[in-house]
Design a protein around this motif. Structure first.
Motif, PDB file in Angstrom:
ATOM      1  N   LEU A  56       1.011  -1.100  -0.027  1.00  0.00           N
ATOM      2  CA  LEU A  56      -0.071   0.102   0.046  1.00  0.00           C
ATOM      3  C   LEU A  56       0.810   1.171  -0.010  1.00  0.00           C
ATOM      4  O   LEU A  56       0.487   2.381  -0.098  1.00  0.00           O
ATOM      5  N   ALA A  57       2.205   1.161   0.171  1.00  0.00           N
ATOM      6  CA  ALA A  57       3.015   2.329   0.346  1.00  0.00           C
ATOM      7  C   ALA A  57       2.769   3.438  -0.840  1.00  0.00           C
ATOM      8  O   ALA A  57       2.746   4.385  -0.748  1.00  0.00           O
ATOM      9  N   ASP A  58       3.023   2.725  -2.037  1.00  0.00           N
ATOM     10  CA  ASP A  58       3.018   3.358  -3.029  1.00  0.00           C
ATOM     11  C   ASP A  58       1.658   4.084  -3.284  1.00  0.00           C
ATOM     12  O   ASP A  58       1.459   5.240  -4.334  1.00  0.00           O
ATOM     13  N   ARG A  59       0.462   3.573  -2.973  1.00  0.00           N
ATOM     14  CA  ARG A  59      -0.779   4.046  -3.287  1.00  0.00           C
ATOM     15  C   ARG A  59      -1.461   5.181  -2.320  1.00  0.00           C
ATOM     16  O   ARG A  59      -1.948   6.112  -2.658  1.00  0.00           O
ATOM     17  N   ILE A  60      -1.124   4.810  -0.864  1.00  0.00           N
ATOM     18  CA  ILE A  60      -1.605   5.677  -0.202  1.00  0.00           C
ATOM     19  C   ILE A  60      -0.584   6.351   0.630  1.00  0.00           C
ATOM     20  O   ILE A  60      -0.820   7.333   1.741  1.00  0.00           O
ATOM     21  N   GLY A  61       0.836   6.180   0.553  1.00  0.00           N
ATOM     22  CA  GLY A  61       1.916   6.852   1.177  1.00  0.00           C
ATOM     23  C   GLY A  61       2.227   5.933   2.559  1.00  0.00           C
ATOM     24  O   GLY A  61       1.460   5.151   2.849  1.00  0.00           O
ATOM     25  N   GLY A  62       3.335   6.196   2.734  1.00  0.00           N
ATOM     26  CA  GLY A  62       4.019   5.501   3.924  1.00  0.00           C
ATOM     27  C   GLY A  62       3.267   5.547   5.155  1.00  0.00           C
ATOM     28  O   GLY A  62       3.112   4.370   5.686  1.00  0.00           O
ATOM     29  N   LEU A  63       2.984   6.811   5.457  1.00  0.00           N
ATOM     30  CA  LEU A  63       2.101   6.951   6.746  1.00  0.00           C
ATOM     31  C   LEU A  63       0.802   5.970   6.860  1.00  0.00           C
ATOM     32  O   LEU A  63       0.752   5.377   7.887  1.00  0.00           O
ATOM     33  N   TRP A  64      -0.012   6.138   5.845  1.00  0.00           N
ATOM     34  CA  TRP A  64      -1.293   5.751   6.059  1.00  0.00           C
ATOM     35  C   TRP A  64      -1.110   4.179   5.626  1.00  0.00           C
ATOM     36  O   TRP A  64      -2.073   3.385   6.159  1.00  0.00           O
ATOM     37  N   SER A  65      -0.103   3.848   5.012  1.00  0.00           N
ATOM     38  CA  SER A  65      -0.126   2.220   4.810  1.00  0.00           C
ATOM     39  C   SER A  65       0.584   1.649   6.261  1.00  0.00           C
ATOM     40  O   SER A  65      -0.046   0.792   6.576  1.00  0.00           O
ATOM     41  N   GLY A  66       1.317   2.367   6.962  1.00  0.00           N
ATOM     42  CA  GLY A  66       1.580   2.145   8.285  1.00  0.00           C
ATOM     43  C   GLY A  66       0.745   1.897   9.190  1.00  0.00           C
ATOM     44  O   GLY A  66       0.465   0.977   9.927  1.00  0.00           O
ATOM     45  N   VAL A  67      -0.332   2.789   9.136  1.00  0.00           N
ATOM     46  CA  VAL A  67      -1.285   2.970  10.266  1.00  0.00           C
ATOM     47  C   VAL A  67      -2.114   1.855   9.805  1.00  0.00           C
ATOM     48  O   VAL A  67      -2.962   1.116  10.686  1.00  0.00           O
ATOM     49  N   THR A  68      -2.686   1.568   8.610  1.00  0.00           N
ATOM     50  CA  THR A  68      -3.448   0.470   8.327  1.00  0.00           C
ATOM     51  C   THR A  68      -2.855  -0.882   8.587  1.00  0.00           C
ATOM     52  O   THR A  68      -3.682  -1.838   9.015  1.00  0.00           O
ATOM     53  N   SER A  69      -1.612  -1.107   8.399  1.00  0.00           N
ATOM     54  CA  SER A  69      -1.123  -2.219   8.627  1.00  0.00           C
ATOM     55  C   SER A  69      -1.140  -2.637  10.162  1.00  0.00           C
ATOM     56  O   SER A  69      -1.401  -3.639  10.718  1.00  0.00           O
ATOM     57  N   ALA A  70      -0.720  -1.573  10.853  1.00  0.00           N
ATOM     58  CA  ALA A  70      -0.909  -1.467  12.473  1.00  0.00           C
ATOM     59  C   ALA A  70      -2.301  -1.945  12.943  1.00  0.00           C
ATOM     60  O   ALA A  70      -2.485  -2.769  13.819  1.00  0.00           O
ATOM     61  N   VAL A  71      -3.300  -1.491  12.431  1.00  0.00           N
ATOM     62  CA  VAL A  71      -4.719  -1.786  12.769  1.00  0.00           C
ATOM     63  C   VAL A  71      -5.123  -3.050  12.367  1.00  0.00           C
ATOM     64  O   VAL A  71      -5.676  -3.665  13.415  1.00  0.00           O
ATOM     65  N   VAL A  72      -4.647  -3.702  11.176  1.00  0.00           N
ATOM     66  CA  VAL A  72      -4.746  -5.145  10.874  1.00  0.00           C
ATOM     67  C   VAL A  72      -4.203  -5.757  11.877  1.00  0.00           C
ATOM     68  O   VAL A  72      -4.827  -7.117  12.335  1.00  0.00           O
ATOM     69  N   TYR A  73      -3.147  -5.641  12.235  1.00  0.00           N
ATOM     70  CA  TYR A  73      -2.196  -6.741  13.176  1.00  0.00           C
ATOM     71  C   TYR A  73      -2.906  -6.461  14.601  1.00  0.00           C
ATOM     72  O   TYR A  73      -3.237  -7.500  14.999  1.00  0.00           O
ATOM     73  N   LEU A  74      -3.390  -5.129  15.007  1.00  0.00           N
ATOM     74  CA  LEU A  74      -3.873  -5.158  16.365  1.00  0.00           C
ATOM     75  C   LEU A  74      -5.268  -5.825  16.391  1.00  0.00           C
ATOM     76  O   LEU A  74      -5.708  -6.408  17.559  1.00  0.00           O
ATOM     77  N   VAL A  75      -6.141  -5.498  15.572  1.00  0.00           N
ATOM     78  CA  VAL A  75      -7.310  -6.223  15.552  1.00  0.00           C
ATOM     79  C   VAL A  75      -7.159  -7.746  15.452  1.00  0.00           C
ATOM     80  O   VAL A  75      -7.921  -8.393  16.357  1.00  0.00           O
ATOM     81  N   GLY A  76      -6.299  -8.277  14.677  1.00  0.00           N
ATOM     82  CA  GLY A  76      -5.971  -9.668  14.637  1.00  0.00           C
ATOM     83  C   GLY A  76      -5.540 -10.359  15.892  1.00  0.00           C
ATOM     84  O   GLY A  76      -6.069 -11.314  16.476  1.00  0.00           O
ATOM     85  N   VAL A  77      -4.534  -9.682  16.568  1.00  0.00           N
ATOM     86  CA  VAL A  77      -4.110 -10.237  17.820  1.00  0.00           C
ATOM     87  C   VAL A  77      -5.231  -9.940  19.199  1.00  0.00           C
ATOM     88  O   VAL A  77      -5.076 -10.868  19.748  1.00  0.00           O
ATOM     89  N   THR A  78      -5.809  -8.921  18.889  1.00  0.00           N
ATOM     90  CA  THR A  78      -6.871  -8.715  19.836  1.00  0.00           C
ATOM     91  C   THR A  78      -7.959  -9.755  19.819  1.00  0.00           C
ATOM     92  O   THR A  78      -8.236 -10.405  20.987  1.00  0.00           O
ATOM     93  N   ILE A  79      -8.380 -10.013  18.864  1.00  0.00           N
ATOM     94  CA  ILE A  79      -9.538 -11.224  18.591  1.00  0.00           C
ATOM     95  C   ILE A  79      -8.702 -12.535  18.931  1.00  0.00           C
ATOM     96  O   ILE A  79      -9.374 -13.443  19.812  1.00  0.00           O
ATOM     97  N   THR A  80      -7.531 -13.017  18.604  1.00  0.00           N
ATOM     98  CA  THR A  80      -6.898 -14.114  19.298  1.00  0.00           C
ATOM     99  C   THR A  80      -6.708 -14.111  20.331  1.00  0.00           C
ATOM    100  O   THR A  80      -7.099 -15.190  21.015  1.00  0.00           O
ATOM    101  N   ALA A  81      -6.467 -13.194  21.109  1.00  0.00           N
ATOM    102  CA  ALA A  81      -6.270 -13.086  22.642  1.00  0.00           C
ATOM    103  C   ALA A  81      -7.665 -13.124  23.320  1.00  0.00           C
ATOM    104  O   ALA A  81      -7.658 -13.821  24.224  1.00  0.00           O
TER     105      ALA A  81
END
Length: 268
Positions: free
Chosen positions: A169-194
């Motif tokens: 996503l970095a080339d499409r929406i920029g480094g900042l928003w791609s990082g935020v999106t990735s962090a949200v996906v990760y946090l949602v996933g581990v929260t559900i797992t926990a």
């Protein structure tokens, strides 16, 4: 080059393991000793109630356990993490270096160290914080180990997915928003797992004889101190490992530049 990366990872892990062991010997071992003392006092209180006296003999003395045993275990773990770190860096740099040729491999290694710590140590420790000896029931060892391992594997897998997603996503929406999106996906996933995994609250309470307390419960301060020192020790280990690996990368880069310059001069 892959062999050089692996060698750098192993050496960085060795350095980190030695530093981590020194820290653990100074700060964590006293908490372990307090936990063992409590375990002996509790066993004595329980034997007074039951009238049965258990005699346990240690195969290895505490001196051997806290020095040789802990030292070897810590260093072997750190070296293994260093080797795995090097493999992960090799794979990541093969992609990043090809897609963004101007990227600095040292910055990539530093970022990898941060996300690896979160995935391998941070999230599992937050959900299942470590406990000193005498905390936890023998019947739940398998369940506790399985839950911790499951969370760790899922956390690592989700982090890999998040990193790949961020790069895509970095080339499409920029480094900042791609990082935020990735962090949200990760946090949602581990929260559900926990949330789906079981909880374990097994700190021993007082030994009771009816309404009379014959043995104190496990000291809460020892648990708190042990957990703080244990997590701090992992932060130290991964920080030293990452910094040492980045430094070794810098050495390899300088040597590569000198070698290229020498070949250019010879060719001229």
């Amino acid at each position: 080059m892959e062999r050089r990366f692996t060698g750098a990872g192993v050496l960085a892990g060795l350095i980190a393991g030695l530093v981590s062991f020194v820290y653990a010997r100074i700060f964590i071992e006293p908490q372990v000793r307090l936990a063992i003392d409590y375990e002996e006092e509790r066993s004595h209180a329980e034997s007074v109630l039951s009238g049965e006296h258990a005699h346990e003999h240690e195969i290895y003395s505490r001196t051997v356990q806290e020095n040789i045993g802990a030292g070897v275990g810590t260093v072997v773990f750190a070296v293994a993490m260093g080797a795995l770190f090097a493999v992960a860096f090799t794979v990541l740099w093969a992609y990043v270096g090809r897609r963004w040729p101007a990227a600095d491999p040292r910055a990539v290694a530093a970022g990898l160290g941060a996300v690896a710590f979160v995935a391998v140590i941070g999230v599992p420790y937050f959900v299942y914080p470590p406990n000193p000896p005498a905390v936890g029931e023998e019947d739940t060892i398998g369940a506790r180990s399985g839950a911790y391992l499951t969370l760790t594997l899922v956390s690592v897998a989700l982090m890999v997915v998040a990193v790949i997603l961020g790069c895509r996503l970095a080339d499409r929406i920029g480094g900042l928003w791609s990082g935020v999106t990735s962090a949200v996906v990760y946090l949602v996933g581990v929260t559900i797992t926990a949330a789906l995994l079981p909880e374990f609250k097994e700190i021993p309470g007082p030994v009771m004889d009816g309404d009379r307390i014959v043995g104190a419960g496990f000291p809460g301060q020892v648990v708190a101190d042990f957990r703080v020192y244990a997590i701090a020790n992992q932060v130290l280990l991964w920080t030293v490992l990452t910094v040492a690996f980045v430094a070794l990368l810098g050495v390899m880069m300088r040597r590569s530049k000198v070698s290229d310059r020498t070949l250019a001069e010879v060719g001229a």
